[in-house]
Scaffold this active site. Sequence first.
Site, PDB file in Angstrom:
ATOM      1  N   HIS A 111      17.198  62.103  48.181  1.00  0.00           N
ATOM      2  CA  HIS A 111      17.779  61.010  47.397  1.00  0.00           C
ATOM      3  C   HIS A 111      18.472  61.478  46.126  1.00  0.00           C
ATOM      4  O   HIS A 111      19.147  60.683  45.467  1.00  0.00           O
ATOM      5  CB  HIS A 111      16.724  59.949  47.080  1.00  0.00           C
ATOM      6  CG  HIS A 111      17.255  58.552  47.184  1.00  0.00           C
ATOM      7  ND1 HIS A 111      16.460  57.444  47.348  1.00  0.00           N
ATOM      8  CD2 HIS A 111      18.521  58.066  47.165  1.00  0.00           C
ATOM      9  CE1 HIS A 111      17.201  56.352  47.405  1.00  0.00           C
ATOM     10  NE2 HIS A 111      18.465  56.708  47.299  1.00  0.00           N
ATOM     11  N   HIS A 168      14.894  64.577  43.107  1.00  0.00           N
ATOM     12  CA  HIS A 168      15.042  63.379  43.943  1.00  0.00           C
ATOM     13  C   HIS A 168      14.224  62.212  43.394  1.00  0.00           C
ATOM     14  O   HIS A 168      14.412  61.076  43.840  1.00  0.00           O
ATOM     15  CB  HIS A 168      14.704  63.682  45.408  1.00  0.00           C
ATOM     16  CG  HIS A 168      13.240  63.763  45.734  1.00  0.00           C
ATOM     17  ND1 HIS A 168      12.751  63.511  47.005  1.00  0.00           N
ATOM     18  CD2 HIS A 168      12.160  64.077  44.980  1.00  0.00           C
ATOM     19  CE1 HIS A 168      11.435  63.662  47.009  1.00  0.00           C
ATOM     20  NE2 HIS A 168      11.056  64.007  45.799  1.00  0.00           N
ATOM     21  N   ASP A 181      13.574  51.327  48.518  1.00  0.00           N
ATOM     22  CA  ASP A 181      12.814  52.570  48.449  1.00  0.00           C
ATOM     23  C   ASP A 181      11.347  52.238  48.180  1.00  0.00           C
ATOM     24  O   ASP A 181      11.043  51.225  47.542  1.00  0.00           O
ATOM     25  CB  ASP A 181      13.365  53.412  47.290  1.00  0.00           C
ATOM     26  CG  ASP A 181      13.067  54.899  47.397  1.00  0.00           C
ATOM     27  OD1 ASP A 181      11.978  55.246  47.880  1.00  0.00           O
ATOM     28  OD2 ASP A 181      13.921  55.699  46.967  1.00  0.00           O
ATOM     29  N   GLU A 212      16.630  60.751  53.188  1.00  0.00           N
ATOM     30  CA  GLU A 212      15.222  61.144  53.335  1.00  0.00           C
ATOM     31  C   GLU A 212      14.668  61.061  54.764  1.00  0.00           C
ATOM     32  O   GLU A 212      13.454  61.081  54.958  1.00  0.00           O
ATOM     33  CB  GLU A 212      14.322  60.369  52.361  1.00  0.00           C
ATOM     34  CG  GLU A 212      14.653  60.577  50.891  1.00  0.00           C
ATOM     35  CD  GLU A 212      14.245  61.943  50.331  1.00  0.00           C
ATOM     36  OE1 GLU A 212      13.671  62.752  51.096  1.00  0.00           O
ATOM     37  OE2 GLU A 212      14.506  62.186  49.133  1.00  0.00           O
ATOM     38  N   ASP A 244      16.509  54.567  51.081  1.00  0.00           N
ATOM     39  CA  ASP A 244      15.605  55.649  51.455  1.00  0.00           C
ATOM     40  C   ASP A 244      14.783  55.177  52.644  1.00  0.00           C
ATOM     41  O   ASP A 244      14.162  54.114  52.592  1.00  0.00           O
ATOM     42  CB  ASP A 244      14.691  55.962  50.263  1.00  0.00           C
ATOM     43  CG  ASP A 244      13.820  57.190  50.471  1.00  0.00           C
ATOM     44  OD1 ASP A 244      13.391  57.431  51.614  1.00  0.00           O
ATOM     45  OD2 ASP A 244      13.545  57.895  49.485  1.00  0.00           O
ATOM     46  N   ASP A 248      12.252  56.339  41.654  1.00  0.00           N
ATOM     47  CA  ASP A 248      13.191  57.436  41.413  1.00  0.00           C
ATOM     48  C   ASP A 248      13.872  57.323  40.058  1.00  0.00           C
ATOM     49  O   ASP A 248      15.068  57.598  39.916  1.00  0.00           O
ATOM     50  CB  ASP A 248      14.248  57.493  42.529  1.00  0.00           C
ATOM     51  CG  ASP A 248      13.657  57.831  43.888  1.00  0.00           C
ATOM     52  OD1 ASP A 248      12.502  58.283  43.936  1.00  0.00           O
ATOM     53  OD2 ASP A 248      14.350  57.629  44.908  1.00  0.00           O
ATOM     54  N   ASP A 276      12.025  55.947  53.594  1.00  0.00           N
ATOM     55  CA  ASP A 276      10.604  55.741  53.327  1.00  0.00           C
ATOM     56  C   ASP A 276      10.295  54.358  52.766  1.00  0.00           C
ATOM     57  O   ASP A 276       9.126  54.021  52.535  1.00  0.00           O
ATOM     58  CB  ASP A 276      10.013  56.859  52.461  1.00  0.00           C
ATOM     59  CG  ASP A 276      10.392  56.793  50.982  1.00  0.00           C
ATOM     60  OD1 ASP A 276      10.771  55.739  50.476  1.00  0.00           O
ATOM     61  OD2 ASP A 276      10.266  57.848  50.311  1.00  0.00           O
ATOM     62  N   HIS A 317       9.797  54.271  46.321  1.00  0.00           N
ATOM     63  CA  HIS A 317       9.675  54.899  45.001  1.00  0.00           C
ATOM     64  C   HIS A 317      10.820  54.460  44.098  1.00  0.00           C
ATOM     65  O   HIS A 317      11.921  54.168  44.577  1.00  0.00           O
ATOM     66  CB  HIS A 317       9.701  56.425  45.143  1.00  0.00           C
ATOM     67  CG  HIS A 317       8.751  56.943  46.172  1.00  0.00           C
ATOM     68  ND1 HIS A 317       9.118  57.118  47.502  1.00  0.00           N
ATOM     69  CD2 HIS A 317       7.454  57.300  46.090  1.00  0.00           C
ATOM     70  CE1 HIS A 317       8.074  57.572  48.177  1.00  0.00           C
ATOM     71  NE2 HIS A 317       7.048  57.690  47.356  1.00  0.00           N
TER      72      HIS A 317
END
Length: 355
Positions: free
Chosen positions: A115, A160, A143, A320, A275, A147, A277, A145
């Site tokens: 990312h 990332h 996402d 990712e 992302d 980030d 994830d 996360h």
Amino acid sequence: MTTPSTVTPLYLPSKDQLGLVAVGFSGGQCKPGVDAAPESLIQAGLLDDLRGPLGYTLHYDDKIHTYDDVLPKEDPPIDGMLRPRTVSAVTEKLASQVYEHAKEGRLTLTLGGDHSVAIGSIAGAAKAIKERTGMAMNVIWVDAHADINTPQTSTSGNIHGMPCAFLTGIADPDPAFSWLRSLYTNGGAIEAKRLVYIGLRDVDVPEKKIIRDHGIKAFSMHDIDRWGIGRCVEMALEYLAGLDRPDIKGDVKGEERVGGGYVYEGLGPVYLSLDVDALDPMWAPSTGTPVRGGLTLREGDFICECVHATGALVGMDLVEVNPIAPGYTPESIGAKETVRAGCSLIRCALGESLL
């Protein structure tokens, strides 16, 4: 059978011109394999789907870029960041590539890679959109996360986990990302108020403070559990629309507009950075930092469908996917399912519909 989208784009001169950059880069984190994602996505038939059923004219150089020609020979840490010169050189080059597509009025698609590549893709797109339309670009960041760590708050040093901080100017780009400062307007490549998160569930304590202190709009999995994905996406789009039209607060009109889609009055250009994830590991297990309790594949597709239907989409990242994440090989079921999920998200953002 998928057919070309009927949605008329608001900020692109044509709905069938797509600029693609494939980025085989993993330097923003420390696990090998995410650099192989573009090849896996392409081998799964993504480009055939984009050219064929979805009807795009694809502007693609048939290369998976590793940027070996710009990588430094030595790259010691700066302010705790790992491989800062490497990430900076790659994202600066990527920013110019995305800019070249976006300035021609093409929808852009960046296939990562980790990312950190979003530093380049979003900065390049935002510059072109500002020059071409005079408008500030919004970003929807999907996402697990946030980030948005700064070099000072990150415990890992992996970049990332920092792209949103650099893009918004919350983290000082000097000295590692000094090139980025030339793309700043109103303090960042994008304004913090124009960043919206969907799907958060693994946020560091310093990131929570940054999000609160800067008033960044965020919809965590708690919000999605409480309100449902439909209402959360509506609220995200209404919020962004209200930034440019506070008099009407971006209310959705509900009726289909000419050319398909739905009207969010005032909604400016939108960039979708996704992302994989964000999805629960049940749907996308082969990624570097999976977190349980995430979006279903259908919820992820729904987000993409809704953003596409506004007509405001100007660019997208898919990042990712890691075909060789710990415990997986490219031929394993989990890796193949993750690649298929990534392809599905892209197709939905670019116009695939259920009916």
